[in-house]
Design an enzyme around this catalytic site. Structure first.
Site, PDB file in Angstrom:
ATOM      1  N   ARG A 108       0.876  -1.182   0.000  1.00  0.00           N
ATOM      2  CA  ARG A 108       0.000   0.000   0.000  1.00  0.00           C
ATOM      3  C   ARG A 108       0.901   1.217   0.000  1.00  0.00           C
ATOM      4  NH1 ARG A 108      -5.039   1.613   3.792  1.00  0.00           N
ATOM      5  NH2 ARG A 108      -5.968   0.282   2.205  1.00  0.00           N
ATOM      6  N   HIS A 135      -7.662   0.754  -6.017  1.00  0.00           N
ATOM      7  CA  HIS A 135      -7.818  -0.087  -4.828  1.00  0.00           C
ATOM      8  C   HIS A 135      -8.533  -1.383  -5.242  1.00  0.00           C
ATOM      9  CE1 HIS A 135      -7.800  -1.233  -0.767  1.00  0.00           C
ATOM     10  NE2 HIS A 135      -8.634  -0.359  -0.231  1.00  0.00           N
ATOM     11  N   GLN A 138     -10.208  -4.041  -2.659  1.00  0.00           N
ATOM     12  CA  GLN A 138     -11.445  -3.537  -2.084  1.00  0.00           C
ATOM     13  C   GLN A 138     -12.608  -3.782  -3.045  1.00  0.00           C
ATOM     14  OE1 GLN A 138     -12.111  -1.786   1.026  1.00  0.00           O
ATOM     15  NE2 GLN A 138     -14.165  -2.326   0.336  1.00  0.00           N
ATOM     16  N   ASP A 230     -17.252   7.308  -0.761  1.00  0.00           N
ATOM     17  CA  ASP A 230     -15.943   7.200  -0.108  1.00  0.00           C
ATOM     18  C   ASP A 230     -15.610   8.585   0.459  1.00  0.00           C
ATOM     19  OD1 ASP A 230     -13.400   6.373   0.696  1.00  0.00           O
ATOM     20  OD2 ASP A 230     -12.509   6.535  -1.302  1.00  0.00           O
ATOM     21  N   CYS A 270     -16.180   1.780   1.344  1.00  0.00           N
ATOM     22  CA  CYS A 270     -14.992   0.961   1.605  1.00  0.00           C
ATOM     23  C   CYS A 270     -14.516   1.097   3.047  1.00  0.00           C
ATOM     24  CB  CYS A 270     -13.883   1.351   0.636  1.00  0.00           C
ATOM     25  SG  CYS A 270     -13.475   3.104   0.665  1.00  0.00           S
ATOM     26  N   ARG A 298     -13.294  -8.554   2.667  1.00  0.00           N
ATOM     27  CA  ARG A 298     -11.886  -8.295   2.326  1.00  0.00           C
ATOM     28  C   ARG A 298     -11.057  -9.528   2.693  1.00  0.00           C
ATOM     29  NH1 ARG A 298      -9.961  -3.072   2.168  1.00  0.00           N
ATOM     30  NH2 ARG A 298      -8.096  -4.090   1.380  1.00  0.00           N
TER      31      ARG A 298
HETATM   32  N1  NVA Z   1      -9.940   6.864  -1.017  1.00  0.00           N
HETATM   33  C1  NVA Z   1      -9.521   6.403   0.277  1.00  0.00           C
HETATM   34  C2  NVA Z   1      -9.767   4.938   0.417  1.00  0.00           C
HETATM   35  C3  NVA Z   1      -9.405   4.356   1.755  1.00  0.00           C
HETATM   36  C4  NVA Z   1      -9.615   2.883   1.835  1.00  0.00           C
HETATM   37  C5  NVA Z   1      -8.051   6.737   0.483  1.00  0.00           C
HETATM   38  O1  NVA Z   1      -7.276   6.531  -0.446  1.00  0.00           O
HETATM   39  O2  NVA Z   1      -7.688   7.216   1.554  1.00  0.00           O
HETATM   40  N1   CP Z   2     -10.972   0.013   3.020  1.00  0.00           N
HETATM   41  C1   CP Z   2      -9.674  -0.030   3.392  1.00  0.00           C
HETATM   42  O1   CP Z   2      -8.778  -0.308   2.598  1.00  0.00           O
HETATM   43  O2   CP Z   2      -9.482   0.226   4.714  1.00  0.00           O
HETATM   44  P1   CP Z   2      -8.085   0.463   5.455  1.00  0.00           P
HETATM   45  O3   CP Z   2      -7.550   1.778   4.978  1.00  0.00           O
HETATM   46  O4   CP Z   2      -8.432   0.440   6.901  1.00  0.00           O
HETATM   47  O5   CP Z   2      -7.147  -0.653   5.071  1.00  0.00           O
END
Ligand code: NVA
Ligand code: CP
Length: 310
Positions: A108, A135, A138, A230, A270, A298
């Site tokens: 990530r 993502h 997800q 989101d 998500c 997940r």
């Molecule tokens: N769009 C959000 C998704 C988190 C799972 C982010 O990138 O922070």
């Molecule tokens: N939805 C998701 O990826 O959550 P986290 O940021 O907690 O991993």
């Protein structure tokens, strides 16, 4: 369960064939069932997954780490300050070294290209656990959740309301791949990436579904089977939060907006959610909401992904 995927890695749903996506869902269903009845399924006995995080995580980290453990392997967490990568060792050298120790990497991070470069340099599978652009894990879990709840995917309409971010992009990739209609409403300046939209339109046409991009959230939500949102400011955009809140207020998912969806619509997010911003409690905690089933899935879907690629 020993089926090969065309690509070594899982970086984007765009790279998967429809057959591979369906296979992920079938394996997810099997593994979920086994987990629920307590039947061992240690298909990755003795394998090690490295997990690189340069951004925070609750769901991704815990579901991958628990998942690899349930599959008989072990997960190793590397935070932003743990690897020489953070002290400017190259991605390519890191990829080659990690390939000598590990059986798979989940990463990530911010720049999507870094994940592509890591996968190029590594001889072991690389799984994208979120970038600024995408993502995919997800959205595979989300589609699996929709399949469980609605019994099908093709022909359903998903409305995504909010920022044209990584979630919007992976939903465009995922929905168009499986023949779902997707409509997106975002303020101007925050629309999804044009190349991803155009590609989704091509896929959707092939599958007999539609991709629509609106300014108006009401138009996007009309007759939707799924309403998705989101956060307005993603990880790394914290400094823009106040400005974004002003621009996105019209895009809040609230009882008035969801009246335009079908009665049996599913609400999805998500997570993490900023309640009171992109969604209000009356929707997030309503009987239509499946946000915690999504979160649970997940685990099952990523176990399937690991089982298939590792
Ligand atoms: N769009 C959000 C998704 C988190 C799972 C982010 O990138 O922070
Ligand atoms: N939805 C998701 O990826 O959550 P986290 O940021 O907690 O991993």
């Amino acid at each position: 369960m020993a089926v090969n995927m065309q690509s070594k890695d899982l970086i984007s749903i765009h790279d998967l064939t429809l057959e591979e996506v369906n296979q992920i869902f079938e394996v997810s269903k099997t593994l979920k069932q086994k987990q629920l009845i307590g039947e061992p399924h240690r298909v990755l006995e003795g394998k090690t997954l490295g997990m690189i995080f340069t951004k925070p995580s609750t769901r991704t980290r815990i579901s991958f780490e628990t998942g690899i453990y349930q599959l008989g392997g072990i997960g190793m967490y590397f935070g932003p300050n743990d690897l020489q990568l953070g002290r400017s060792e190259s991605i390519s050298d890191t990829a080659k070294v990690l390939s000598r120790y590990l059986d798979g990497i989940m990463i990530r991070t911010f720049a999507h290209q870094d994940v592509v470069d890591l996968a190029d340099g590594a001889s072991i599978p690389v799984i994208n656990g979120l970038t600024d652009l995408l993502h995919p894990c997800q959205v595979l879990a989300d589609l699996f959740t929709i399949l469980e709840k609605k019994g099908k995917l093709k022909g359903l309409k998903l409305a995504y309301i909010g920022d044209g971010n990584n979630m919007a992009h992976s939903l465009l990739n995922g929905c168009s791949k499986v023949g779902m209609h997707i409509s997106i409403a975002s303020p101007s300046g925050y629309k999804p990436n044009t190349e991803i939209v155009n590609n989704a339109k091509k896929n959707a046409k092939y599958m007999g579904s539609k991709v629509e991009i609106f300014d108006d959230p009401v138009k996007a939500v009309r007759n939707a089977d799924i309403v998705y949102t989101d956060v307005w400011a993603s990880m790394g955009q914290e400094a823009e939060a106040a400005e974004r809140r002003k621009k996105f207020m019209k895009y809040q998912v609230n009882p008035k907006l969801v009246k335009n969806a079908k009665d049996d619509y599913l609400f999805m997010h998500c997570l993490p959610a900023h309640r009171g911003d992109e969604v209000v409690n009356e929707v997030a905690d309503s009987p239509n909401s499946v946000i915690f089933d999504e979160a649970e899935n997940r685990l099952h879907v990523q176990k399937a992904i690991m089982a298939l690629v590792m």
